[in-house]
Design an enzyme around this catalytic site. Sequence first.
Site, PDB file in Angstrom:
ATOM      1  N   CYS A 101      -1.563   0.768   7.388  1.00 16.18           N
ATOM      2  CA  CYS A 101      -2.987   0.421   7.469  1.00 16.18           C
ATOM      3  C   CYS A 101      -3.317  -0.812   6.625  1.00 16.18           C
ATOM      4  O   CYS A 101      -3.433  -1.922   7.146  1.00 16.18           O
ATOM      5  CB  CYS A 101      -3.873   1.587   7.034  1.00 16.18           C
ATOM      6  SG  CYS A 101      -3.792   3.013   8.144  1.00 16.18           S
ATOM      7  N   ARG A 102      -3.468  -0.617   5.314  1.00 14.16           N
ATOM      8  CA  ARG A 102      -4.057  -1.676   4.487  1.00 14.16           C
ATOM      9  C   ARG A 102      -3.166  -2.885   4.254  1.00 14.16           C
ATOM     10  O   ARG A 102      -3.634  -4.021   4.371  1.00 14.16           O
ATOM     11  CB  ARG A 102      -4.500  -1.079   3.148  1.00 14.16           C
ATOM     12  CG  ARG A 102      -5.638  -0.091   3.282  1.00 14.16           C
ATOM     13  CD  ARG A 102      -5.794   0.736   2.030  1.00 14.16           C
ATOM     14  NE  ARG A 102      -4.645   1.601   1.808  1.00 14.16           N
ATOM     15  CZ  ARG A 102      -4.420   2.332   0.746  1.00 14.16           C
ATOM     16  NH1 ARG A 102      -5.286   2.278  -0.255  1.00 14.16           N
ATOM     17  NH2 ARG A 102      -3.353   3.103   0.637  1.00 14.16           N
ATOM     18  N   SER A 103      -1.901  -2.673   3.886  1.00 14.75           N
ATOM     19  CA  SER A 103      -1.088  -3.861   3.572  1.00 14.75           C
ATOM     20  C   SER A 103      -0.665  -4.651   4.823  1.00 14.75           C
ATOM     21  O   SER A 103      -0.624  -5.885   4.756  1.00 14.75           O
ATOM     22  CB  SER A 103       0.087  -3.541   2.650  1.00 14.75           C
ATOM     23  OG  SER A 103       1.001  -2.647   3.236  1.00 14.75           O
ATOM     24  N   ASN A 150       2.141   1.561   4.433  1.00 14.08           N
ATOM     25  CA  ASN A 150       2.417   0.289   5.121  1.00 14.08           C
ATOM     26  C   ASN A 150       2.126   0.381   6.623  1.00 14.08           C
ATOM     27  O   ASN A 150       2.805  -0.246   7.442  1.00 14.08           O
ATOM     28  CB  ASN A 150       3.866  -0.190   4.871  1.00 14.08           C
ATOM     29  CG  ASN A 150       4.139  -1.632   5.292  1.00 14.08           C
ATOM     30  OD1 ASN A 150       5.194  -1.949   5.836  1.00 14.08           O
ATOM     31  ND2 ASN A 150       3.204  -2.523   5.072  1.00 14.08           N
ATOM     32  N   ASP A 160      -8.378   3.825   1.108  1.00 18.38           N
ATOM     33  CA  ASP A 160      -7.465   4.186   2.187  1.00 18.38           C
ATOM     34  C   ASP A 160      -8.275   4.719   3.371  1.00 18.38           C
ATOM     35  O   ASP A 160      -8.934   5.758   3.241  1.00 18.38           O
ATOM     36  CB  ASP A 160      -6.527   5.269   1.642  1.00 18.38           C
ATOM     37  CG  ASP A 160      -5.493   5.686   2.657  1.00 18.38           C
ATOM     38  OD1 ASP A 160      -5.543   5.190   3.793  1.00 18.38           O
ATOM     39  OD2 ASP A 160      -4.639   6.516   2.298  1.00 18.38           O
ATOM     40  N   CYS A 196       0.862  -1.194   0.000  1.00 18.05           N
ATOM     41  CA  CYS A 196       0.000   0.000   0.000  1.00 18.05           C
ATOM     42  C   CYS A 196       0.894   1.237   0.000  1.00 18.05           C
ATOM     43  O   CYS A 196       2.066   1.147  -0.385  1.00 18.05           O
ATOM     44  CB  CYS A 196      -0.980  -0.017   1.172  1.00 18.05           C
ATOM     45  SG  CYS A 196      -0.218   0.033   2.805  1.00 18.05           S
TER      46      CYS A 196
HETATM   47  P1  4NP Z   1      -1.894   2.849   4.087  1.00 18.80           P
HETATM   48  O1  4NP Z   1      -2.568   4.185   4.646  1.00 18.80           O
HETATM   49  O2  4NP Z   1      -1.311   3.187   2.732  1.00 18.80           O
HETATM   50  O3  4NP Z   1      -3.031   1.906   3.993  1.00 18.80           O
HETATM   51  O4  4NP Z   1      -0.841   2.438   5.089  1.00 18.80           O
HETATM   52  C1  4NP Z   1      -1.908   5.407   4.734  1.00 18.80           C
HETATM   53  C2  4NP Z   1      -1.137   5.693   5.820  1.00 18.80           C
HETATM   54  C3  4NP Z   1      -0.515   6.910   5.911  1.00 18.80           C
HETATM   55  C4  4NP Z   1      -0.656   7.851   4.913  1.00 18.80           C
HETATM   56  C5  4NP Z   1      -1.425   7.548   3.811  1.00 18.80           C
HETATM   57  C6  4NP Z   1      -2.046   6.316   3.720  1.00 18.80           C
HETATM   58  N1  4NP Z   1      -0.033   9.123   5.015  1.00 18.80           N
HETATM   59  O5  4NP Z   1      -0.213   9.941   4.107  1.00 18.80           O
HETATM   60  O6  4NP Z   1       0.681   9.384   5.981  1.00 18.80           O
END
Ligand code: 4NP
Length: 161
Positions: free
Chosen positions: A16-18, A14, A126, A11
Amino acid sequence: MLSFMRIMYVCLGNICRSPLAEAVCRSLLSEYGLEGSVSVESSGTCAYHVGEPADPRMRSAAARKGIHITHVSRQFAKDYASYDMIIAMDEENRRYLMQHAPDEASRARVHLLRDFDPLGPGDLEDPYYGGPEGFNDAVTVTLRSCRGLLEVVRERLHGGK
Ligand code: 4NP
């Protein structure tokens, strides 16, 4: 026929989703008779959160379904050949992975998570900037998609048996 498969979920951050997909997938392996036949990892396309544990909101939503996320964030090392399947959580991550792939064999390893969702395709949204429902929905969609993915993996490894 392959005897072992290496899966990498990717993702953006790294956190949340992955990491969720990694933990969900690992939790399902025994049910699919795939324990010991599959390795599961996750990483992010960006480096903002490297070294951090997963977002507490994501860990709580997963824990309510009995899934425990212990991953520490790392960046995708562009080591395409180290994986059989590289699974992007959304179209933006997929585009990144395709753009950085060194050759056609690497591009062929890249897939979108919800291509394995019986109710897909689409992005795994997201949840980072939204409310708690987004995290719960991410768990539901990820469980469904990882089940679909593991059916494909089982077919590749054992001819579906
Ligand atoms: P992820 O979510 O890609 O599912 O881990 C996010 C976590 C942090 C951010 C964006 C998406 N950020 O912009 O900090």
